[in-house]
Design an enzyme around this catalytic site. Sequence first.
Site, mmCIF file in Angstrom:
data_model
loop_
_atom_site.group_PDB
_atom_site.id
_atom_site.type_symbol
_atom_site.label_atom_id
_atom_site.label_comp_id
_atom_site.label_asym_id
_atom_site.label_seq_id
_atom_site.Cartn_x
_atom_site.Cartn_y
_atom_site.Cartn_z
ATOM 1 N N GLU A 21 -2.752 4.968 -2.465
ATOM 2 C CA GLU A 21 -1.845 4.033 -3.047
ATOM 3 C C GLU A 21 -2.107 2.594 -2.845
ATOM 4 O O GLU A 21 -3.113 2.202 -1.789
ATOM 5 C CB GLU A 21 -0.593 4.362 -3.091
ATOM 6 C CG GLU A 21 0.084 4.486 -1.463
ATOM 7 C CD GLU A 21 1.420 4.841 -1.491
ATOM 8 O OE1 GLU A 21 2.572 4.398 -2.026
ATOM 9 O OE2 GLU A 21 1.819 5.809 -0.593
ATOM 10 N N ARG A 53 15.530 11.324 -2.350
ATOM 11 C CA ARG A 53 14.427 11.014 -1.209
ATOM 12 C C ARG A 53 14.914 10.707 0.121
ATOM 13 O O ARG A 53 14.401 11.122 0.938
ATOM 14 C CB ARG A 53 13.749 9.736 -1.845
ATOM 15 C CG ARG A 53 12.214 9.441 -1.760
ATOM 16 C CD ARG A 53 11.504 8.667 -2.695
ATOM 17 N NE ARG A 53 12.073 7.437 -2.500
ATOM 18 C CZ ARG A 53 11.625 6.433 -3.447
ATOM 19 N NH1 ARG A 53 10.473 6.673 -4.276
ATOM 20 N NH2 ARG A 53 12.091 5.220 -3.336
ATOM 21 N N LYS A 107 10.199 7.697 3.313
ATOM 22 C CA LYS A 107 10.183 6.215 3.377
ATOM 23 C C LYS A 107 10.859 5.918 4.613
ATOM 24 O O LYS A 107 11.788 5.305 4.836
ATOM 25 C CB LYS A 107 11.135 5.493 2.248
ATOM 26 C CG LYS A 107 10.599 4.755 1.120
ATOM 27 C CD LYS A 107 11.393 4.342 0.127
ATOM 28 C CE LYS A 107 11.138 2.976 -0.449
ATOM 29 N NZ LYS A 107 9.655 2.806 -1.010
#
Length: 342
Positions: free
Chosen positions: A221, A83, A185
């Site tokens: 989310e 990620r 992120k």
Amino acid sequence: MAKIKIDWSNLTFSFRKTKTMYMATFGKDRKWDTGCFLPFGNVSMSPAAGVLNYGQGLFEGLKAQHTRDNKIVLFRPIENGRRIVDGCKRLCMPEFPPRRFVEIVKELVRKNREYIPPYGKGSLYIRPCLWGTGAILGVAPAPEYTFIAFTCPVGPYYKGGMTPIKIEFTADFHRSAPRGTGHVKSISNYAGTMYPSKLAKSRGYADCAYLDARSDRFIEEVGGANFFCLKGNKLSTPVTGSILPGITRKSVMTIARDILKLDVREREIPVAEAMAADECFCTGTAAVISPIGALTFKGKTHVVGGKFRVGETTSRLYSLLTKIQLQEETDRWNWVVEVPVR
Ligand SMILES: *Cc1c(COP(=O)(O)O)cnc(C)c1O
């Protein structure tokens, strides 16, 4: 070395420093140096650093735990490493090699092992960061980068068993947009969620949840956790694109499909559908699974499944996943990585 004193039974999810951090630099020679472990402390950088002025930075979060027989385990750390690579591409930062990332995390955990709570008392949270630390004036990728990883002991998320939370869908804010940076992120995604979250909390909700920025119809989310809802045998979770693809989300999907034989779908979920679901929950590294007891949208509240309680499937998924993480259930996918103490 003086033995550290921590009241393991009263740990919360708040910052406290540990002994050792790791730092590596990507400099003008265009490669990552070998890096080093050093005492936890402040870092210094130019006020013109890319990360400070233009938010060129990302972070990760994973945890190390003690198993019942005192082994130290990590959960799918290579996924965090991958990620980071995805985030580096999107934010024009030099990729940090995932395998090297995992080796650094293991060594960092070993060096801070006296801070890993005893079995059942919590975990050692690991926070890797990658920042553009070189000075730059115009909006452009920084000339130099720093990778840092530090740790922090945290208490178990649920002290007296799982409790359902109340969530409010916001009609006033979006977290991320299609083709933006919501799927990585990036540190730039988080400051903007604090105000909506603060408003929801002031009204008595655990957090706020977001709808998609294109149509304002589909669930994205919950703050920093992925959303799921169950109706009959069908477990649904929002499609990827502008949501953060959580590692807990991915693991829950696999367990639900392979062990519970549920019909797992990634699809667009209208709010009304979640309101009519049998069970809803959200997922993330810290809490693993949080059961959602009630959902509110535009002043209307629906108690999930008609009863404010932890759903049966939610509870089975939580039990399976937390046991797999602690080597108390068969880990048929080899997700758990042991950290040998040398
Ligand atoms: C980190 C994060 C998650 C959860 O991801 P995990 O890998 O399961 O911890 C979900 N949503 C957002 C916005 C996040 O930053």
